[in-house]
Motif scaffolding. Structure first.
Motif, short mmCIF file in Angstrom:
data_model
loop_
_atom_site.label_atom_id
_atom_site.label_comp_id
_atom_site.label_asym_id
_atom_site.label_seq_id
_atom_site.Cartn_x
_atom_site.Cartn_y
_atom_site.Cartn_z
N ALA A 88 0.83 -1.21 0.00
CA ALA A 88 0.00 0.00 0.00
C ALA A 88 0.86 1.26 0.00
CB ALA A 88 -0.92 0.00 1.23
N TYR A 89 1.33 1.63 -1.18
CA TYR A 89 2.08 2.87 -1.37
C TYR A 89 1.27 3.79 -2.26
CZ TYR A 89 6.60 1.73 0.68
OH TYR A 89 7.63 1.49 1.56
N GLU A 90 1.45 5.08 -2.07
CA GLU A 90 0.79 6.04 -2.98
C GLU A 90 1.43 5.94 -4.37
OE1 GLU A 90 0.39 10.09 -1.39
OE2 GLU A 90 0.77 9.19 0.57
N GLU A 91 2.74 5.66 -4.41
CA GLU A 91 3.47 5.64 -5.68
C GLU A 91 3.42 4.22 -6.25
OE1 GLU A 91 4.75 6.29 -2.73
OE2 GLU A 91 5.75 8.24 -2.69
N PRO A 92 2.90 4.05 -7.48
CA PRO A 92 2.79 2.70 -8.05
C PRO A 92 4.14 1.98 -8.17
CG PRO A 92 1.51 4.27 -9.34
CD PRO A 92 2.28 5.07 -8.33
N ASP A 93 5.25 2.74 -8.38
CA ASP A 93 6.52 1.99 -8.52
C ASP A 93 6.96 1.38 -7.19
OD1 ASP A 93 7.17 4.53 -7.60
OD2 ASP A 93 8.78 4.89 -9.05
N TYR A 94 6.71 2.07 -6.07
CA TYR A 94 7.04 1.45 -4.77
C TYR A 94 6.11 0.26 -4.50
CZ TYR A 94 10.61 4.60 -2.92
OH TYR A 94 11.79 5.27 -2.69
N ALA A 95 4.85 0.37 -4.92
CA ALA A 95 3.92 -0.76 -4.74
C ALA A 95 4.44 -1.96 -5.53
CB ALA A 95 2.52 -0.36 -5.19
N GLY A 96 4.89 -1.71 -6.76
CA GLY A 96 5.44 -2.80 -7.58
C GLY A 96 6.74 -3.35 -6.98
N LEU A 97 7.55 -2.44 -6.45
CA LEU A 97 8.81 -2.87 -5.81
C LEU A 97 8.51 -3.79 -4.62
CD1 LEU A 97 11.97 -2.06 -5.94
CD2 LEU A 97 11.43 -0.61 -3.98
N ALA A 98 7.47 -3.43 -3.86
CA ALA A 98 7.11 -4.25 -2.69
C ALA A 98 6.62 -5.63 -3.14
CB ALA A 98 6.05 -3.54 -1.87
N ARG A 99 5.88 -5.65 -4.23
CA ARG A 99 5.42 -6.96 -4.72
C ARG A 99 6.62 -7.81 -5.14
NH1 ARG A 99 0.23 -7.70 -7.91
NH2 ARG A 99 -0.44 -8.22 -5.83
N ALA A 100 7.60 -7.19 -5.82
CA ALA A 100 8.80 -7.93 -6.21
C ALA A 100 9.57 -8.38 -4.96
CB ALA A 100 9.69 -7.07 -7.10
N ALA A 101 9.55 -7.52 -3.92
CA ALA A 101 10.25 -7.87 -2.68
C ALA A 101 9.60 -9.10 -2.03
CB ALA A 101 10.24 -6.69 -1.71
N LEU A 129 -2.91 0.36 -5.38
CA LEU A 129 -3.14 -1.08 -5.11
C LEU A 129 -3.99 -1.70 -6.22
CD1 LEU A 129 -3.85 -1.07 -1.26
CD2 LEU A 129 -1.91 -2.14 -2.41
N THR A 130 -4.97 -0.93 -6.71
CA THR A 130 -5.81 -1.43 -7.80
C THR A 130 -4.97 -1.62 -9.05
OG1 THR A 130 -7.64 -0.19 -6.82
CG2 THR A 130 -7.96 -0.99 -9.07
N ALA A 131 -4.06 -0.66 -9.29
CA ALA A 131 -3.23 -0.72 -10.50
C ALA A 131 -2.34 -1.96 -10.54
CB ALA A 131 -2.37 0.55 -10.60
N ILE A 132 -1.95 -2.46 -9.37
CA ILE A 132 -1.11 -3.68 -9.39
C ILE A 132 -1.94 -4.93 -9.05
CG2 ILE A 132 1.08 -2.48 -8.89
CD1 ILE A 132 0.80 -3.74 -5.99
#
Ligand SMILES: Cc1cc2nc3c(=O)[nH]c(=O)nc-3n(C[C@H](O)[C@H](O)[C@H](O)COP(=O)(O)OP(=O)(O)OC[C@H]3O[C@@H](n4cnc5c(N)ncnc54)[C@H](O)[C@@H]3O)c2cc1C
Length: 384
Positions: free
Chosen positions: A55-68, A107-110
């Motif tokens: 749950a990040y405001e920035e989609p790239d951090y949200a994607g980074l967290a998913r990769a993490a 979150l919806t975007a990812i």
């Protein structure tokens, strides 16, 4: 005495330990220096819990967290040990708050399946919460807990298992950039093909070019004993972050028999060496007020502790080459939210040290403009 290794790493916090593991696993000759002991409580990577969230405001951090999350799972497989505990997560605040909306959108975007909970639905599912009439929550299923205490032990054990030398109680006193960077320690000089500096709150001391871009502040956590311990177990009480006049974040009972709370109300400037261990009065007061207002089932203070946050501009991370020396990688992945990425950061740092690309080496992890100015003798250097 002068010794040479392929990769030398300064700092056995989250970043340095993860880098040592990733590089040793790839067969490199690695040495990791830690000025104190692994798991010490003077830096940023200690304690029972850190929030894992997409749950990040920035989609790239949200994607980074998913990769993490994938990296946590492969680390768990190698360690044969659980390192991520899924609890679900709540972002709470007044309905329509822009940051809350942005979290829902990213979150919806990812495709992370966020759920909007009205105040009534929140009260039904999580009766521990008392929130004002105009509040709502965004629930994210993949949020959870990762543990600095457990992770650092696992990473350094595995790094050793793969042949890395992990030296505790050895401080890097000085860095000499060069084709083979040298590090002066009390026990002699070490040279290396590549140096990674992951010194947390001590980065500004070791790398003066970062003095104007990094700020080190004191943060604190409070633990509260609930009246009903069962109601605050991880299965029943998700990790949370509030979007209100100040940010508060917290955890279910995990590692200690208390609910953990952090509040971002003051940021006293300090340094790795000059810091205090006293919890600022404003933090204690704001924490207790928060619990009385929102979580009245857990009011007895059990303990409070302090921790250092090293912030880069924009709340980003620095994972970049030293401005004067491509053979040195600078790693400052804190800004109060870096731990959830730990195993992925190790992979990123390993790739950087080996001159490889990595899909998650984001442009926002580059060197801040001030650091480049300083290296070039620009205005920032004049003030240093
Ligand atoms: C209160 C608090 C709450 C947080 N909550 C969250 C959260 O919920 N979720 C999340 O994802 N992240 C969170 N974070 C951030 C996270 O903890 C940090 O991103 C992470 O711990 C940073 O690790 P690091 O390796 O960069 O620094 P550190 O852990 O500080 O490691 C640096 C190490 O370098 C060593 N060192 C320094 N100088 C030298 C030297 N000269 N020679 C040898 N060794 C040296 C230090 O002793 C230290 O061990 C939180 C941080 C704090 C403080």
């Amino acid at each position: 005495m002068r010794q040479h290794v392929q990769v030398l790493i300064i700092g056995a916090g989250a970043a340095g330990s993860a880098a040592a593991y990733a590089l040793a696993r790839r067969g490199l000759n690695v040495r990791l220096l830690e000025q104190f002991q692994i798991g010490h409580t003077r830096g940023s990577s200690f304690g029972p819990s850190r929030i894992f969230r997409l749950a990040y405001e920035e989609p790239d951090y949200a994607g980074l967290a998913r990769a993490a999350l994938e990296s946590w799972r492969s680390l768990e497989r190698e360690a044969e040990q659980q390192l991520y505990w899924r609890t679900g997560g709540l972002d709470l605040g007044p309905a329509g708050t822009p940051s809350l909306e942005a979290v829902h959108t990213s979150l919806t975007a990812i495709d992370a399946a966020p759920e909007r909970l009205s105040r009534r639905e929140l009260a039904r599912r999580y009766p521990q919460w008392r929130v004002p009439a105009d509040w709502e929550a965004v629930y994210s299923p993949e949020a959870g807990i990762v543990s600095p205490d457990v992770t650092l032990r696992v990473l350094t054990d595995l790094a050793r298992h793969h042949g890395a030398q992990v030296l505790e109680g050895v401080a890097a006193l000085e860095i000499e950039p060069g084709r083979q960077p040298a590090v002066l320690t009390g026990a002699g000089t070490l040279t290396c093909d590549h140096l990674i500096v992951a010194a947390g709150a001590w980065m500004p001391r070791l790398v003066p070019q970062l003095r104007t871009s990094l700020s080190v502040t004191l943060a604190a956590s409070s633990f509260y004993r609930p009246d009903d311990l069962a109601a605050f177990q991880p299965e029943r009480f998700p990790v949370f972050i509030t979007h209100d006049e100040f940010q508060a974040y917290g955890f279910p009972v995990f590692g200690l028999p208390g609910v953990k709370l952090g509040v971002d109300v003051v940021r006293p400037i300090t340094s790795g060496d000059d810091r205090s261990f006293e919890v600022p009065a404003q933090v204690g007061e704001a924490s207790d007020t928060f619990m009385r207002r929102f979580l009245p089932g857990a009011l007895t203070v059990m303990e409070r502790s302090t921790c250092l946050i090293t912030r880069a501009p924009g709340g980003d991370f620095i994972l970049a080459a030293h401005p004067d020396c491509p053979q040195i990688t600078l790693a400052s992945p804190c800004s109060g939210h870096g731990f959830k990425f730990t195993p992925l950061l190790g992979e990123l740092l390993a790739a950087h040290a080996l001159g490889e690309g990595h899909p998650w080496q984001l442009p926002r992890f580059g060197l801040p403009a001030q650091a480049v100015d300083t290296a070039q003798g620009g205005p920032a250097a004049a003030g240093a």
